[in-house]
Structures are given as C-alpha cells and as structure tokens.
Design a protein around this motif. Structure first.
Motif, short mmCIF file in Angstrom:
data_model
loop_
_atom_site.label_atom_id
_atom_site.label_comp_id
_atom_site.label_asym_id
_atom_site.label_seq_id
_atom_site.Cartn_x
_atom_site.Cartn_y
_atom_site.Cartn_z
N ALA A 18 -0.24 13.68 3.53
CA ALA A 18 0.83 14.57 3.08
C ALA A 18 1.73 13.80 2.12
CB ALA A 18 1.64 15.03 4.29
N GLU A 19 2.25 14.50 1.11
CA GLU A 19 3.24 13.88 0.21
C GLU A 19 4.49 13.54 1.01
OE1 GLU A 19 2.67 16.05 -4.05
OE2 GLU A 19 4.69 15.94 -3.23
N THR A 20 5.15 12.47 0.63
CA THR A 20 6.39 12.14 1.34
C THR A 20 7.55 12.03 0.35
OG1 THR A 20 5.97 9.78 1.10
CG2 THR A 20 5.23 10.79 3.14
N LEU A 73 5.76 1.97 2.81
CA LEU A 73 5.67 1.48 4.18
C LEU A 73 5.33 2.57 5.19
CD1 LEU A 73 6.11 -1.34 5.15
CD2 LEU A 73 8.47 -0.77 5.68
N GLY A 74 5.92 3.75 4.99
CA GLY A 74 5.78 4.83 5.98
C GLY A 74 4.32 5.20 6.24
N SER A 113 6.22 10.49 -3.09
CA SER A 113 5.05 9.61 -3.11
C SER A 113 3.78 10.34 -2.67
CB SER A 113 5.25 8.42 -2.17
OG SER A 113 6.31 7.62 -2.60
N THR A 114 2.66 9.95 -3.28
CA THR A 114 1.36 10.46 -2.85
C THR A 114 0.51 9.26 -2.45
OG1 THR A 114 0.47 10.29 -5.08
CG2 THR A 114 1.44 12.40 -4.47
N ALA A 115 -0.43 9.47 -1.53
CA ALA A 115 -1.22 8.33 -1.05
C ALA A 115 -2.68 8.70 -0.88
CB ALA A 115 -0.66 7.85 0.30
N SER A 116 -3.55 7.71 -1.05
CA SER A 116 -4.97 7.93 -0.81
C SER A 116 -5.62 6.62 -0.34
CB SER A 116 -5.66 8.41 -2.09
OG SER A 116 -5.45 7.45 -3.11
N ILE A 117 -6.77 6.77 0.29
CA ILE A 117 -7.52 5.59 0.75
C ILE A 117 -8.37 5.09 -0.41
CG2 ILE A 117 -9.39 4.84 2.30
CD1 ILE A 117 -6.78 5.30 3.75
N VAL A 118 -8.28 3.79 -0.72
CA VAL A 118 -9.03 3.25 -1.86
C VAL A 118 -9.97 2.11 -1.45
CG1 VAL A 118 -7.37 3.96 -3.62
CG2 VAL A 118 -7.07 1.76 -2.48
N GLY A 119 -10.02 1.81 -0.16
CA GLY A 119 -10.95 0.75 0.26
C GLY A 119 -11.17 0.77 1.76
N LEU A 120 -12.39 0.42 2.16
CA LEU A 120 -12.70 0.31 3.59
C LEU A 120 -13.78 -0.74 3.73
CD1 LEU A 120 -12.38 1.41 6.51
CD2 LEU A 120 -14.31 2.93 6.01
N SER A 135 4.49 6.30 -6.50
CA SER A 135 5.82 6.85 -6.26
C SER A 135 6.47 7.30 -7.56
CB SER A 135 6.72 5.81 -5.58
OG SER A 135 6.15 5.44 -4.34
N TYR A 136 7.08 8.48 -7.52
CA TYR A 136 7.69 9.09 -8.70
C TYR A 136 9.17 9.36 -8.42
CZ TYR A 136 2.76 10.32 -9.32
OH TYR A 136 1.39 10.28 -9.42
N GLU A 137 9.96 9.31 -9.50
CA GLU A 137 11.34 9.78 -9.38
C GLU A 137 11.25 11.29 -9.19
OE1 GLU A 137 15.29 8.52 -11.75
OE2 GLU A 137 13.71 9.43 -12.96
N LYS A 138 11.78 11.82 -8.09
CA LYS A 138 11.52 13.22 -7.77
C LYS A 138 12.06 14.16 -8.85
CE LYS A 138 11.54 16.49 -4.03
NZ LYS A 138 12.49 17.16 -3.18
N GLU A 139 13.27 13.88 -9.31
CA GLU A 139 13.91 14.81 -10.24
C GLU A 139 13.19 14.89 -11.59
OE1 GLU A 139 18.32 14.94 -10.05
OE2 GLU A 139 18.12 14.76 -12.24
#
Ligand code: TC6
Length: 298
Positions: A18-20, A73-74, A113-120, A135-139
């Motif tokens: 989920a976006e945070t 971090l979250g 912020s958006t997140a994805s898995i890029v390695g395993l 991470s983006y400046e929201k405004e």
C-alpha cells in the motif's frame, strides 16, 4: 520460510504494498541530526549547527541526506505480508542500504511513498529480501529520493527446491557495493530511536539476547548516519547537498558505547568508506557515496 516449501518468486516480486504517507517537521529533522551525533562534540560547530538551528527560523535548517532513510523504514514491518515468506522478526537484521537523493529534502514536508520487492536471495542459513521505496513530495508530486533496503532474515533460507538456490535481483549490480575517530555515548540508540525505529532489539536487553546479542545493538541506519555525516564534514566541506547517492552494507553489529572510526578514500566523485569499531578492530559497515562535484574546501 516454512518446512521446505518453495517460495513463489513471481508472487513475491509482484506483491503490491500500500502507498504510505509520512509527514515530518523541523523538530524531527533536528532530533534525527542529534541522534546521529551532529553537534555532539561542539554545540557551535559551524558545519553542523545548521542541521538543528537557523538564525532566520527553523524552516531554514538543512536536512542530512541520510534522513531520507526514515521515509522507508515503515515498510520493514510489512514484509510479514509477503505471500509465502515466513521468518522470525526477532532474527531480522538490516543488511544493506542504498539511497539516491534527487533533490535536497525540505525542512518539513508531507511525503508519499511507493514500495516494491526488487530482490530475493536464498542464502541457505538466511534469506535476503531487497525492497525499494520511492518517495515524492505529496503536494508537487516531485520525486525526492529512493531507498533500497536489504534485510537479512536469519533462519529463513533453504526455500529453493532446485539445486540452484533462488537469487533474484531487479537492480543494477554496480549499485550494491564496493567496499577521525568519534567517541559515542552509550545512550545513542535510545536517542536515535526517537526518530521512529522503535524495534526493541535496540533498547530491550531480553529481546537483544533472544536475537543473539549480549546487549541491545545500534540501529544500522544510525551507524550509517554517523558515517555519512563524517564524510560530509571531511570531504564535502560541510555541504550536505553534494551527496547524490549512498550505499552501505552492515557487516557486523555495533554496541552503543563502543567507538566508531570512519575511514574514507576519494576516487573521482566516489567516496569509498569503511566504519570500524575501535575496541574490537572489526569493520561494521562499508560502502560508497557518490557526490555531484568536489568541494572547494578540498
Ligand atoms: C530494516 C529495519 C530494521 C533494522 C534493524 C537493524 O538496524 S539491525 C542492526 C544493523 N545490522 C547489523 O548489525 C547486521 C550486521 N551484519 C552481520 O551481523 C552479518 O553481516 C550478517 C549476520 C548479516 C551476515 O553474516 P554471516 O556470517 O551470517 O554471513 P556470511 O558472511 O556467511 O554470508 C552469507 C551470505 O549472505 C551475504 N551477506 C552477508 N552479509 C550480508 C549483508 N549485510 N547484507 C546482505 N547480504 C549479506 C553474503 O554475501 C553471503 O552470500 P553468498 O556470497 O553466499 O551468496
């Protein structure tokens, strides 16, 4: 991972987090700077006071580039949602960190912020999971930074069915790694955790013991913050905005109260660095920092 069942790589790598949103202000920026040792030796240090105070108002304080790591971090707690990935969170260690800075972080901001898995990677005795957070400046929607974090999940390896262990990476190999004496006070981790990483591994002696340590260990990102601050001071002439990208691998745990020594070498526009723990003469962190230009102070 559980009882020899093979992990579904496609399921994991296509997982949608989920976006945070994350809002911080000048106080958070100053508390972070103090947590990684800014002004600890000299409260009027001209290279460092700007991270905690500005005579024209707190909105003008500067943000250390490693503050960017807090924006990602979250997501470490969301790894438990990955389908088919089973691990004991008490045995999780921070393995590596890579940060790209696209523009200096404002002194206060609302971030999306958006997140994805890029390695395993199946390391047998452990699993390594890499995730990327942009991470983006929201405004304005402007991108500010990208964090890539590797977590080392002890006891969670051995999930590959074939003889060739799973090792999947979606990012360029050259971003992973190349490989002053500072006295630290024992309360460092307790101060740093006020920046948002409340993992009891860094504060609770019982949890630390379960994780295999004689006492609470320092947050990897705090060690990284100390190292990059030293590089900004020694190589960037005190200008944090020269930093473009930061990479580090955590090689060994560090106990607050021990002494960190950051060694650095300049090669073109890349600073190679190594952080040692003086008392044990062991390297705890190594990596590189890319800078946009050489400081006139050099
Ligand atoms: C995230 C938020 C929570 C924060 C928590 C913290 O801050 S915790 C505090 C901060 N963090 C800390 O204090 C952690 C400090 N680091 C450590 O304690 C140890 O480095 C270790 C336990 C992570 C691994 O030690 P070991 O003796 O078990 O490992 P080995 O040498 O036998 O190698 C096995 C394989 O793993 C590979 N690999 C190795 N290291 C890393 C790495 N860092 N990263 C990625 N990969 C790594 C290595 O290349 C090899 O692969 P290959 O070549 O076989 O394909």
């Amino acid at each position: 991972m559980e009882g020899g069942s093979e992990v579904n790589l496609e399921l994991i790598t296509s997982h949608k987090f989920a976006e945070t949103t994350f809002t911080y202000n000048e106080r958070d920026v100053a508390v972070y700077a103090l947590g990684v040792g800014a002004c600890a030796r000299d409260a009027v240090d001209k290279d460092e006071l700007k991270y905690v105070y500005h005579q024209d108002g707190q909105q003008f304080i500067q943000v250390l580039p490693t503050f960017a790591s807090l924006l990602a971090l979250g997501y470490s707690s969301h790894l438990a949602d990955l389908p088919g990935l089973f691990y004991d969170p008490r045995l999780l260690l921070h393995g590596q960190q890579y940060i790209e800075i696209y523009r200096p972080l404002p002194s206060s901001c609302c971030i999306r912020s958006t997140a994805s898995i890029v390695g395993l990677h199946d390391k047998g005795k452990a699993a390594v999971v890499d995730y990327e957070v942009v991470s983006y400046e929201k405004e304005s929607g402007k991108p500010l930074c990208m964090n890539r974090m590797s977590v080392y999940l002890r006891g969670a390896g051995g999930f590959s069915k074939s003889s060739q262990p799973i090792s999947y990476t979606k990012y360029p190999a050259n971003q992973i790694l190349a490989p002053k004496v500072l006295n630290r006070q024992p309360f460092t981790a307790l101060l740093y955790r006020l920046s948002g990483d409340y993992n009891p591994l860094h504060s609770d002696p019982t949890i630390a013991e379960v994780a295999g340590f004689s006492r609470p260990i320092l947050h990897g990102l705090c060690t990284l913050g100390f190292a990059i601050r030293a590089i900004i001071k020694c190589i960037c002439g005190g200008d944090p905005n020269l930093i473009k990208a930061i990479s580090g691998r955590f090689l060994l745990h560090f106990y607050p109260g021990e002494t960190l020594i950051t060694e650095m070498w300049l090669e073109g526009l890349r600073v190679l660095y190594k952080v040692k723990v003086k008392e044990r003469n062991r390297t705890v962190l190594s990596g590189f920092v890319d800078i946009s230009r050489l400081s006139s102070a050099l």
